[in-house]
Design a protein around this motif. Structure first.
Motif, short mmCIF file in Angstrom:
data_model
loop_
_atom_site.label_atom_id
_atom_site.label_comp_id
_atom_site.label_asym_id
_atom_site.label_seq_id
_atom_site.Cartn_x
_atom_site.Cartn_y
_atom_site.Cartn_z
N ASP A 114 0.83 -1.21 0.00
CA ASP A 114 0.00 0.00 0.00
C ASP A 114 0.86 1.26 0.00
OD1 ASP A 114 -2.49 1.34 0.03
OD2 ASP A 114 -2.36 1.58 2.20
N ILE A 115 1.89 1.28 0.81
CA ILE A 115 2.78 2.44 0.88
C ILE A 115 3.50 2.64 -0.46
CG2 ILE A 115 4.90 3.32 1.93
CD1 ILE A 115 3.90 1.92 4.56
N VAL A 116 4.05 1.57 -1.01
CA VAL A 116 4.77 1.68 -2.27
C VAL A 116 3.84 2.12 -3.40
CG1 VAL A 116 6.06 0.36 -4.01
CG2 VAL A 116 6.56 0.06 -1.59
N ASP A 117 2.62 1.61 -3.40
CA ASP A 117 1.65 2.01 -4.43
C ASP A 117 1.34 3.50 -4.33
OD1 ASP A 117 -0.07 1.37 -6.64
OD2 ASP A 117 -1.76 1.60 -5.25
N ASN A 118 1.17 3.98 -3.11
CA ASN A 118 0.90 5.41 -2.93
C ASN A 118 2.11 6.27 -3.30
OD1 ASN A 118 -1.88 6.02 -1.82
ND2 ASN A 118 -1.26 4.24 -0.63
N LEU A 119 3.31 5.78 -3.05
CA LEU A 119 4.51 6.50 -3.48
C LEU A 119 4.56 6.59 -5.01
CD1 LEU A 119 7.21 5.05 -1.07
CD2 LEU A 119 6.30 7.38 -1.09
N ARG A 120 4.16 5.52 -5.67
CA ARG A 120 4.12 5.52 -7.14
C ARG A 120 3.13 6.57 -7.64
NH1 ARG A 120 0.46 3.91 -10.32
NH2 ARG A 120 -0.62 2.73 -8.72
N ILE A 121 1.98 6.66 -7.01
CA ILE A 121 0.98 7.66 -7.39
C ILE A 121 1.54 9.07 -7.20
CG2 ILE A 121 -1.27 8.63 -6.76
CD1 ILE A 121 -2.10 5.69 -6.06
#
Length: 47
Positions: A29-36
């Motif tokens: 979840d954290i990595v996905d939000n960083l990608r966004i």
């Protein structure tokens, strides 16, 4: 490297340090939000 990319690298390094203590779903979840965030920053830079 842009400031956003540097910030993401720093955050990723911290996550890697504590990854053993976190649930995998939280890390994803954290990595996905960083990608966004990075995608948004890239779009803002192209304006």
């Amino acid at each position: 490297m842009t400031p956003a990319e540097q910030a993401i690298d720093t955050i990723t390094a911290i996550l890697n340090k504590y990854a053993d203590q976190m649930d995998l779903i939280d890390i994803i979840d954290i990595v996905d939000n960083l990608r966004i965030l990075l995608e948004c920053a890239a779009r803002e830079g192209n304006k």
